[in-house]
Design a protein around this motif. Structure first.
Motif, PDB file in Angstrom:
ATOM      1  N   LEU A 131       0.850  -1.185   0.000  1.00 49.22           N
ATOM      2  CA  LEU A 131       0.000   0.000   0.000  1.00 49.22           C
ATOM      3  C   LEU A 131       0.888   1.238   0.000  1.00 49.22           C
ATOM      4  O   LEU A 131       1.731   1.412   0.879  1.00 49.22           O
ATOM      5  N   LEU A 168      -7.564  -0.795  -2.422  1.00 52.30           N
ATOM      6  CA  LEU A 168      -7.243  -2.101  -1.858  1.00 52.30           C
ATOM      7  C   LEU A 168      -8.288  -3.140  -2.248  1.00 52.30           C
ATOM      8  O   LEU A 168      -7.947  -4.304  -2.542  1.00 52.30           O
ATOM      9  N   GLU A 169      -9.565  -2.752  -2.274  1.00 48.59           N
ATOM     10  CA  GLU A 169     -10.618  -3.724  -2.558  1.00 48.59           C
ATOM     11  C   GLU A 169     -10.559  -4.263  -3.982  1.00 48.59           C
ATOM     12  O   GLU A 169     -11.208  -5.269  -4.301  1.00 48.59           O
ATOM     13  N   SER A 202      -2.414 -13.486   0.729  1.00 49.33           N
ATOM     14  CA  SER A 202      -1.658 -12.247   0.507  1.00 49.33           C
ATOM     15  C   SER A 202      -0.924 -11.836   1.769  1.00 49.33           C
ATOM     16  O   SER A 202      -1.428 -12.019   2.879  1.00 49.33           O
ATOM     17  N   PHE A 259       0.451  -8.325   3.160  1.00 57.86           N
ATOM     18  CA  PHE A 259       0.329  -6.889   2.909  1.00 57.86           C
ATOM     19  C   PHE A 259       1.434  -6.133   3.635  1.00 57.86           C
ATOM     20  O   PHE A 259       1.749  -6.430   4.789  1.00 57.86           O
ATOM     21  N   ILE A 295      -9.549   0.656   6.409  1.00 59.35           N
ATOM     22  CA  ILE A 295      -8.556  -0.139   5.690  1.00 59.35           C
ATOM     23  C   ILE A 295      -8.075  -1.305   6.547  1.00 59.35           C
ATOM     24  O   ILE A 295      -7.901  -2.432   6.057  1.00 59.35           O
ATOM     25  N   VAL A 296      -7.862  -1.078   7.837  1.00 57.76           N
ATOM     26  CA  VAL A 296      -7.450  -2.172   8.720  1.00 57.76           C
ATOM     27  C   VAL A 296      -8.540  -3.241   8.792  1.00 57.76           C
ATOM     28  O   VAL A 296      -8.243  -4.445   8.830  1.00 57.76           O
ATOM     29  N   GLN A 319     -10.569  -3.981   6.403  1.00 54.76           N
ATOM     30  CA  GLN A 319     -10.458  -4.701   5.136  1.00 54.76           C
ATOM     31  C   GLN A 319      -9.309  -5.710   5.189  1.00 54.76           C
ATOM     32  O   GLN A 319      -9.461  -6.860   4.745  1.00 54.76           O
ATOM     33  N   LEU A 320      -8.165  -5.285   5.717  1.00 57.71           N
ATOM     34  CA  LEU A 320      -7.025  -6.186   5.826  1.00 57.71           C
ATOM     35  C   LEU A 320      -7.365  -7.377   6.713  1.00 57.71           C
ATOM     36  O   LEU A 320      -7.061  -8.529   6.379  1.00 57.71           O
ATOM     37  N   ARG A 380      -9.711  -9.845   4.958  1.00 56.17           N
ATOM     38  CA  ARG A 380      -9.035 -10.622   3.912  1.00 56.17           C
ATOM     39  C   ARG A 380      -8.110 -11.662   4.516  1.00 56.17           C
ATOM     40  O   ARG A 380      -7.994 -12.777   3.992  1.00 56.17           O
ATOM     41  N   ILE A 381      -7.435 -11.324   5.594  1.00 53.73           N
ATOM     42  CA  ILE A 381      -6.545 -12.282   6.242  1.00 53.73           C
ATOM     43  C   ILE A 381      -7.327 -13.463   6.798  1.00 53.73           C
ATOM     44  O   ILE A 381      -6.925 -14.620   6.668  1.00 53.73           O
ATOM     45  N   ALA A 383      -0.306  -9.016   7.588  1.00 52.58           N
ATOM     46  CA  ALA A 383      -0.067  -7.621   7.233  1.00 52.58           C
ATOM     47  C   ALA A 383       0.996  -7.054   8.158  1.00 52.58           C
ATOM     48  O   ALA A 383       0.999  -7.341   9.366  1.00 52.58           O
TER      49      ALA A 383
END
Length: 457
Positions: A136, A215-216, A223, A225, A295-296, A298-299, A302-303, A310
């Motif tokens: 990012l 990011l999306e 992944s 990050f 954003i966190v 979202q991370l 995804r994790i 991340a």
């Protein structure tokens, strides 16, 4: 005060580099915002000896005239990412001749150690067949280049895994610099502006590289990050405790000089002041990065869903600081409200807020100081090897100087922090069969590189 420095990267093989602003500026002269007649907002432009207003200042002033004072978050967003006049539209803000320098440009060792961390977490996750490295805000691409060089040198470890690089970058100008540094001439822009991948290319070793605006838009897959000096540039809301409760700090036109902006405290609660302040908050001045919280989240999601980790590296605190909003121009502190668009804006990252927003679904580590993280990653052993194999006095001097800049507590060593998000299974305690039952093998958590000391056999 940091003076402008000439930084030379030491190429052990190809190298990269930067280290940015690290000083605290307290917000001064917060004036209570009072209602005033509409005519007091009308500017007089007939004076022939008045200098023309910078275009972004004119844009912001017009917005304030039309809708009233704006939040600090809206001010930051306009100043940094306005598609026409924003600071990040420029391509010369990084490096010795720009406004700030970041760790990867100070020493390639920084990126190398982060590359080792990524491989360590990939192996800790069971070596998935596909690995997406997602950065990012990749700056000039220096950090990504150093990380990929580690991947290339440790190809025997990576094995047959399919590795790809995904860069989230809002600046078209910076994406061109990144493409040049990472892919040379082997990249091209998308034909349509609607394409989620607006640029794609390939490194010299054949590794695919993709660019996204958000990011999306990055595909779902395992992944890891990396966000180095990314969260500090996200818009923040500022709040002040008053006798009447929490009030938001806004940006307004200065009543005595329409060519200037000023801070003012909102006379009544705003939506942000009513929703973003914790009930048990004890500080008198608070900065909240709502966009960073999103954003966190979202991370973290995804994790949990796709696996991965991340690593966030930035200057910040664990919920203790108050006024950290500041600006840098030419490696010097700059008035945050002066000549908007000509200088970088930043605020310390509140890691306690990021931890709270990440939720219970992921495991959070840190924050730990950059000095501790790099030492845990073995920077001392790495520097000893480099110095032992180097006979050039100037290069040896640069190596020791870069090491001091990265680890010295008075410089970057304790101003920057590392914070990690891991899948819960990464820290799950192993279990061994005991008859028909399962019994936990140990009550000690598994070590995570950087956040615990590495042992060399």
């Amino acid at each position: 005060m940091m003076r402008k420095m000439k930084i030379c990267r030491v190429f052990l093989q190809p190298v990269s580099s930067p280290a940015a602003g690290m000083f605290l500026v307290r917000v001064k002269h917060l004036d209570i915002l009072r209602r005033r007649p509409a005519e007091s907002r009308i500017f007089c432009t007939s004076s022939s000896d008045r200098k023309p207003r910078p275009s972004l200042l004119k844009h912001l002033s017009s917005k304030i005239q039309a809708t009233g004072p704006i939040s600090v978050a809206e001010y930051m967003k306009e100043v940094l990412t306005n598609p026409v006049m924003g600071y990040y539209v420029r391509n010369n803000m990084l490096g010795p001749d720009g406004d700030f320098i970041t760790s990867p440009e100070i020493s390639q060792v920084f990126g190398e150690l982060l590359g080792v961390w990524i491989l360590s977490e990939w192996m800790g996750a069971g070596r998935p067949r596909r690995l997406q490295l997602v950065e990012l805000g990749p700056g000039k691409g220096s950090l990504a280049a150093d990380i990929l060089r580690v991947f290339s040198q440790l190809q025997s470890v990576v094995g047959g895994a399919s590795v790809s690089l995904h860069l989230v970058e809002v600046s078209p100008a910076l994406s061109q610099v990144q493409a040049q540094n990472l892919t040379g001439t082997c990249s091209q822009e998308a034909e349509s502006e609607d394409d989620l991948v607006y640029r794609r290319g390939e490194t010299a070793t054949g590794l695919p590289v993709f660019w996204y605006r958000r990011l999306e838009d990055v595909p779902a897959d395992f992944s890891i990050f990396v966000a180095h000096e990314f969260f500090d540039a996200l818009p923040i809301h500022k709040f002040q405790r008053t006798e009447n409760g929490w009030r938001e700090v806004l940006v307004d036109i200065h009543p005595d000089d329409p060519e200037k902006l000023r801070f003012a405290v909102a006379p009544a609660p705003t939506l942000a002041s009513s929703t973003l302040i914790q009930a048990n908050e004890r500080r008198v001045h608070v900065e909240v990065c709502a966009e960073g919280g999103v954003i966190v989240q979202q991370l973290a999601r995804r994790i949990v869903e796709d696996g991965g980790a991340a690593l966030i590296a930035d200057y910040g605190h664990d919920g203790t600081k108050t006024d950290t909003f500041r600006s840098f121009k030419g490696h010097q502190l700059h008035d945050v409200l002066s000549s908007p668009g000509s200088a970088d804006l930043t605020a310390d990252v509140d890691f306690s807020f990021l931890r709270r927003m990440a939720g219970e679904g992921v495991s959070c580590l840190g924050p730990v100081t950059q000095r501790m993280f790099l030492k845990n990653m073995g920077i001392d052993a790495r520097m000893q090897v480099l110095l032992r194999n180097c006979s050039n006095p100037s290069i040896r001097k640069q190596l020791t100087s870069s090491y001091d800049m990265l680890t010295n507590p008075a410089k970057m060593g304790e101003r920057f922090h590392f914070f990690g998000l891991l899948h819960p299974s990464r820290l799950a305690l192993p279990e061994i069969p005991e008859g028909l039952k399962l019994k936990k093998k140990s009550s000690a958590p598994l070590p995570v590189a950087g956040f615990t000391e590495l042992c060399f056999s």
